[in-house]
Scaffold this motif. Structure first.
Motif, PDB file in Angstrom:
ATOM      1  N   THR A   1       0.786  -1.251  -0.058  1.00 36.53           N
ATOM      2  CA  THR A   1      -0.025   0.136  -0.040  1.00 36.53           C
ATOM      3  C   THR A   1       0.883   1.205   0.137  1.00 36.53           C
ATOM      4  N   ILE A   2       0.723   2.019  -1.024  1.00 39.32           N
ATOM      5  CA  ILE A   2       1.368   3.386  -1.356  1.00 39.32           C
ATOM      6  C   ILE A   2       0.605   4.616  -0.881  1.00 39.32           C
ATOM      7  N   GLN A   3       0.839   5.622  -0.275  1.00 34.08           N
ATOM      8  CA  GLN A   3      -0.002   6.636  -0.079  1.00 34.08           C
ATOM      9  C   GLN A   3       1.088   7.909  -0.503  1.00 34.08           C
ATOM     10  N   LEU A   4       0.483   8.716  -1.316  1.00 32.23           N
ATOM     11  CA  LEU A   4       1.189  10.063  -1.840  1.00 32.23           C
ATOM     12  C   LEU A   4       0.448  10.882  -1.844  1.00 32.23           C
ATOM     13  N   PRO A   5       0.895  12.179  -1.286  1.00 38.36           N
ATOM     14  CA  PRO A   5       0.040  13.528  -1.085  1.00 38.36           C
ATOM     15  C   PRO A   5      -0.251  13.889  -2.611  1.00 38.36           C
ATOM     16  N   LEU A   6      -1.687  14.443  -2.594  1.00 35.65           N
ATOM     17  CA  LEU A   6      -2.123  14.882  -4.009  1.00 35.65           C
ATOM     18  C   LEU A   6      -1.337  16.423  -4.043  1.00 35.65           C
ATOM     19  N   ALA A   7      -1.301  16.691  -5.434  1.00 35.58           N
ATOM     20  CA  ALA A   7      -0.787  17.982  -5.923  1.00 35.58           C
ATOM     21  C   ALA A   7      -1.735  19.085  -5.506  1.00 35.58           C
ATOM     22  N   HIS A   8      -1.328  20.252  -5.081  1.00 41.04           N
ATOM     23  CA  HIS A   8      -2.384  21.287  -4.735  1.00 41.04           C
ATOM     24  C   HIS A   8      -1.721  22.749  -5.349  1.00 41.04           C
TER      25      HIS A   8
END
Length: 266
Positions: free
Chosen positions: A259-266
């Protein structure tokens, strides 16, 4: 003026019971373990960088010379019907060079060339690269990528993340192959959170026991006969350097999920 009837609130000095209580012994021990683990990881990385950079360069130069001479005499070997030997040697040299590149990559500081990309078409292209390989190994790859019509943008180094997903799907195929399952299944799914995107890669391959799961991201740890033990280590470094996380859950004979979690671009 008479002050006897005024309601004056006196501010007394804080007594010891008003101060924040110190952390419990259990919390303190947990904090110490985290600090020790971080120190160990930093020491390990330093050792890896020093060892790899020195040894890899010394090996690569003679390999290049050997490859050149072998390509030079290959036509003569073909005439003697020994072309299979030449092909085998060239294949082994190529494999060794690939291993050295992995070692060197672990030794180099990672430089990012970040760009804002939509993760959905990015992952679709990765899946396409495995079409023939998955078919040959009797693996069925499924995704939920077509369910997303709006962009899911992340800011990443696309080259490095291509390496991450190529390595992880390749591991899944090899795990299924080692388990001798005829109905291999690999699933890649994504989910949007409030400020992040979660990517899961699951397979029904050989799986891992608890001990292996605890070591799987350590450098040079491998369960493969010809592995380097650097693939998942480098994947974790790349993901963490992009402010993401990676976790593993697995069970022997039932398969593995990363499971990989990445921040969304803002």
């Amino acid at each position: 003026m008479d002050h006897t009837n005024l309601n004056v609130e006196k501010k007394l000095p804080l007594m010891p019971e008003h101060y924040p209580s110190p952390c419990s012994l259990e919390e303190y021990n947990e904090l110490i373990e985290k600090v020790e683990a971080l120190a160990y990881e930093n020491k390990t990385l330093s050792t890896v960088h020093f060892l790899v950079a020195g040894v890899a360069h010394e090996i690569k130069n003679p390999l290049t010379i050997m490859k050149g001479f072998l390509q030079l005499i290959k036509p003569d070997l073909d005439k003697l019907q020994k072309n299979d030997i030449a092909d085998l040697l060239l294949s082994e040299i190529h494999r060794t060079n690939t291993l050295i590149e992995e070692f060197l990559q672990a030794a180099r500081p990672i430089e990012h060339i970040k760009e804002r990309i939509d993760v959905v078409p990015f992952l679709k292209n990765i899946i396409l690269l495995f079409h023939s390989q998955s078919t040959l190994n009797r693996c069925d790859i499924t995704t939920n990528l077509n369910h997303f019509t709006e962009p899911l943008e992340v800011t990443i180094d696309s080259g490095q993340f291509k390496q991450v997903f190529l390595n992880m799907i390749k591991n899944s195929i090899e795990s299924i192959r080692s388990s001798n399952k005829e109905n291999g299944k690999i699933s890649l799914s994504i989910a949007k959170r409030l400020h992040s995107v979660t990517i899961k890669i699951s397979d029904n391959g050989a799986g891992m026991d608890t001990s292996t799961q605890q070591k799987v991201f350590q450098p040079f740890y491998t369960t493969k006969e010809r592995g380097t033990g650097l693939g998942l280590f480098l994947c974790k470094q790349i993901i963490q350097n992009h402010k993401g996380t990676i976790k593993v859950s697995s069970a022997p004979s039932f398969g593995t999920t990363f499971t990989i979690q990445l921040p969304l671009a803002h």
